[in-house]
Design a protein around this motif. Structure first.
Motif, short mmCIF file in Angstrom:
data_model
loop_
_atom_site.label_atom_id
_atom_site.label_comp_id
_atom_site.label_asym_id
_atom_site.label_seq_id
_atom_site.Cartn_x
_atom_site.Cartn_y
_atom_site.Cartn_z
N ALA A 18 0.84 -1.20 0.00
CA ALA A 18 0.00 0.00 0.00
C ALA A 18 0.88 1.26 0.00
O ALA A 18 0.57 2.23 -0.70
N ASN B 277 2.18 1.95 -3.36
CA ASN B 277 1.14 2.50 -4.22
C ASN B 277 0.66 3.87 -3.75
O ASN B 277 -0.36 4.36 -4.22
N GLN B 278 1.37 4.46 -2.79
CA GLN B 278 1.10 5.78 -2.24
C GLN B 278 -0.24 5.87 -1.53
O GLN B 278 -0.83 6.94 -1.45
N ASP B 279 -0.73 4.76 -1.03
CA ASP B 279 -1.94 4.75 -0.19
C ASP B 279 -1.47 4.71 1.25
O ASP B 279 -1.50 3.67 1.91
N GLU C 230 -3.90 3.62 4.21
CA GLU C 230 -4.10 2.16 4.25
C GLU C 230 -2.85 1.48 4.79
O GLU C 230 -2.94 0.53 5.57
#
Length: 129
Positions: free
Chosen positions: A61, A64-66, A69
């Protein structure tokens, strides 16, 4: 011919060992990495609540630059007392710094890192604060 009777078992064993070693060197590193990734995916699918797999999902996460999360998953792994991987606590402290969290929260995670890995050679993530 008489000596062959005594040494034939030894020749068979050495021949089998040579074949086994040659198989190891014939396999490409890519095949070994692929097999390890597939094995890891099978274990993760079978045991999704293992703290190591929760941490790995958090890393994914973060890649994915989340970041929210990733933080949630890191908190979940921390709640499961996942203290066996030094990079987890270090990465989590760095993520909290990046997200601009409170100093108390960052200190809590960094102190856990120092408590469980007192002889770590990694620099303290709070150093630049």
């Amino acid at each position: 011919m008489h000596r062959w009777k005594y040494y034939r078992i030894l020749v068979v064993v050495y021949g089998a060992a040579a074949l086994s070693f040659s198989r190891e060197f014939i396999q490409s590193p890519e095949d070994l990495v692929r097999a390890q990734v597939e094995a890891s995916q099978v274990v993760a699918a079978r045991y999704p609540k293992l703290p190591q797999h929760i941490y790995n999902r958090g890393l994914e996460a973060a890649r994915n630059q989340d970041y929210q999360e990733a933080r949630r998953l890191f908190e979940e792994a921390l709640a499961a007392h996942f203290y066996t991987d030094e990079s987890f606590l270090d990465t989590y402290a760095s993520l909290l710094i990046y997200l601009g969290e409170s100093r108390e929260e960052i200190d809590r995670v960094a102190d856990l890192w120092r408590k469980h890995f007192p002889h770590s050679r990694n620099p303290d993530p709070r150093f630049g604060l």
